[in-house]
Motif scaffolding. Sequence first.
Motif, mmCIF file in Angstrom:
data_model
loop_
_atom_site.group_PDB
_atom_site.id
_atom_site.type_symbol
_atom_site.label_atom_id
_atom_site.label_comp_id
_atom_site.label_asym_id
_atom_site.label_seq_id
_atom_site.Cartn_x
_atom_site.Cartn_y
_atom_site.Cartn_z
ATOM 1 N N ARG B 67 -67.555 28.235 20.345
ATOM 2 C CA ARG B 67 -67.176 27.149 21.263
ATOM 3 C C ARG B 67 -66.995 27.720 22.659
ATOM 4 N N HIS B 68 -66.916 26.822 23.615
ATOM 5 C CA HIS B 68 -66.525 27.240 24.959
ATOM 6 C C HIS B 68 -65.005 27.185 25.065
ATOM 7 N N ALA B 69 -64.456 27.969 25.970
ATOM 8 C CA ALA B 69 -62.998 28.008 26.140
ATOM 9 C C ALA B 69 -62.671 28.312 27.594
ATOM 10 N N ILE B 70 -61.431 27.965 27.972
ATOM 11 C CA ILE B 70 -60.928 28.207 29.328
ATOM 12 C C ILE B 70 -59.748 29.165 29.232
ATOM 13 N N VAL B 71 -59.737 30.176 30.044
ATOM 14 C CA VAL B 71 -58.600 31.093 30.090
ATOM 15 C C VAL B 71 -57.445 30.384 30.784
ATOM 16 N N VAL B 72 -56.263 30.388 30.160
ATOM 17 C CA VAL B 72 -55.105 29.753 30.781
ATOM 18 C C VAL B 72 -53.977 30.746 31.103
ATOM 19 N N ARG B 73 -53.985 31.918 30.471
ATOM 20 C CA ARG B 73 -52.983 32.938 30.799
ATOM 21 C C ARG B 73 -53.672 34.286 30.737
ATOM 22 N N THR B 74 -53.313 35.167 31.636
ATOM 23 C CA THR B 74 -53.853 36.525 31.560
ATOM 24 C C THR B 74 -52.730 37.533 31.721
ATOM 25 N N LYS B 75 -52.923 38.655 31.110
ATOM 26 C CA LYS B 75 -51.978 39.740 31.279
ATOM 27 C C LYS B 75 -52.199 40.429 32.618
ATOM 28 N N LYS B 76 -53.410 40.300 33.119
ATOM 29 C CA LYS B 76 -53.718 40.866 34.436
ATOM 30 C C LYS B 76 -53.097 39.987 35.519
ATOM 31 N N LYS B 77 -52.560 40.615 36.549
ATOM 32 C CA LYS B 77 -51.936 39.852 37.627
ATOM 33 C C LYS B 77 -52.973 39.015 38.361
ATOM 34 N N VAL B 78 -52.585 37.807 38.725
ATOM 35 C CA VAL B 78 -53.449 36.916 39.497
ATOM 36 C C VAL B 78 -52.722 36.574 40.784
ATOM 37 N N GLN B 79 -53.390 36.787 41.915
ATOM 38 C CA GLN B 79 -52.728 36.533 43.188
ATOM 39 C C GLN B 79 -53.043 35.128 43.688
ATOM 40 N N ARG B 80 -52.043 34.498 44.273
ATOM 41 C CA ARG B 80 -52.181 33.153 44.832
ATOM 42 C C ARG B 80 -52.484 33.263 46.325
ATOM 43 N N PRO B 81 -52.951 32.181 46.928
ATOM 44 C CA PRO B 81 -53.250 32.227 48.365
ATOM 45 C C PRO B 81 -52.042 32.581 49.232
ATOM 46 N N ASP B 82 -50.830 32.249 48.800
ATOM 47 C CA ASP B 82 -49.659 32.541 49.633
ATOM 48 C C ASP B 82 -49.101 33.940 49.393
ATOM 49 N N GLY B 83 -49.768 34.744 48.599
ATOM 50 C CA GLY B 83 -49.334 36.121 48.405
ATOM 51 C C GLY B 83 -48.504 36.333 47.163
ATOM 52 N N SER B 84 -48.040 35.272 46.509
ATOM 53 C CA SER B 84 -47.298 35.465 45.274
ATOM 54 C C SER B 84 -48.279 35.785 44.151
ATOM 55 N N VAL B 85 -47.734 36.431 43.132
ATOM 56 C CA VAL B 85 -48.580 36.932 42.052
ATOM 57 C C VAL B 85 -47.968 36.498 40.734
ATOM 58 N N VAL B 86 -48.800 36.093 39.780
ATOM 59 C CA VAL B 86 -48.280 35.713 38.475
ATOM 60 C C VAL B 86 -48.932 36.577 37.405
ATOM 61 N N ARG B 87 -48.135 36.890 36.398
ATOM 62 C CA ARG B 87 -48.629 37.713 35.297
ATOM 63 C C ARG B 87 -47.936 37.222 34.039
ATOM 64 N N PHE B 88 -48.691 37.082 32.987
ATOM 65 C CA PHE B 88 -48.123 36.647 31.714
ATOM 66 C C PHE B 88 -48.119 37.820 30.752
ATOM 67 N N ASP B 89 -47.434 37.628 29.632
ATOM 68 C CA ASP B 89 -47.347 38.714 28.665
ATOM 69 C C ASP B 89 -48.529 38.745 27.713
#
Lengths: 310, 131
Positions: B67-89
């Motif tokens: 099937r096809h799938a969409i990534v919704v969480r990553t362990k790798k940090k993702v940076q936002r346009p305002d400079g904040s960064v999110v990372r999941f476990d």
Amino acid sequence: MDPGSPKNSSIATRSGSHPEILGNYESGISFIPTNPLEAQARVDFSRASRHLATSCDELLRPARSRPDEMIVQSARRPLGCWKSVLRRSRQQNQLLSRTLASISTPTEPPASNAGAIPPATIAARKAPKFHVIPTKNPDNPIRTAFAVYSPPPSARKAHPAALVEYHAQQIRRLDRTGARTALFSKSNPDAAKPGDVLQVTTNRGEPFAGACLQIRRAGVDTAILLRNTLTKVGVEMWYKIYSPSVLGIEIIWRRPKRARRARLMHMRRAKHDMGNVDHLVEAWRRARNVFSSRGKGGNTGRQGKNSKRR
Amino acid sequence: MIQLKTMLNCIDNSGAAIVECALVVGQKRHASIGDRFVAIVQKQRGATDAGMGVASAANKVKRGDIRHAIVVRTKKKVQRPDGSVVRFDDNACVLISKAGDPIGTRVNGVVGAELRRKKWSKILSMAPMHA
């Protein structure tokens, strides 16, 4: 005023508190109660009255939010009680000095403009010299049509630490009151530290609360790492503390003992993980509401918004 | 950083529990939050450890499905346009059909807010919260 005052001050000095802070404490509040709990209550009262009069900044919020917790602490650890009382007295002094600082701040921006890099046109306006070819007759050299301009003034000499100046200028621009700088400054004993639970309110979405794992100090790029557990999944967020999209940073809960590491990466492991911090946020909100309902007149606009959200 | 052979948690109620990435669709680099990839269902929900067993009837996909799938969480940090960064476990995904509609009807767990920027607001609205 109080017969027990000499005894108490000796207790405080013995318990390892700084004498100068104690001096402030005595001068700021004109009595020394015998019971630490009572002292706290009195300080609380005086603080509440000040809140009515002044619109305080986010730095002061945590102190307002923790009356119940502090009483618990004092019952368990008498030293912790003195620590918190001294912290409160410090914050009162800060309040006074901060109002003075805010008066002096408007003069700063023109000063920074004066110290800016001079425009290049000043150098160009100088009259150019013409290149001269010496001849056998020293009195009559050949004057050519080639203009020789003196080099422009060295910007490096005028600004030996340009990057430091730039960071300071940007911090002044983004943090006009200096509250954000104070909240994370190393010299401030009431600053947020790794291990504390902080809440960051951004200009969009829900505020994010989490345990502070690390403070990355890098001038205007200074950032904090917060960790929380949402729907049983660990979530970590980096926030730039001077970012315009960060509306407020509040200390929800202070770690009872100072963390002995600067980076608390072990809190990612299950054994040391704090888990969800929502219960701490709830307790903090409830404690804050007690004060905001009492001091309705002195509230700032932002607090009103927060109470509406609930 | 989702790439070939990466195993992800599937957090919707389509029936898949763990899927493997077989191909990142439309780009030559690794996938991040909001990117689409081809997934192979490796473990299905409700299946016993002994083998396939009798899967519950609610499962829309079974082991071995592609099937096809969409990534919704990553362990790798993702940076936002305002400079904040999110990372999941963990790394997590949601299965979709080829048309782009989610196969499951609910999403259990926090998802990244990058989905809004990547135009997956349907998944975002199904999620209980986003960070």
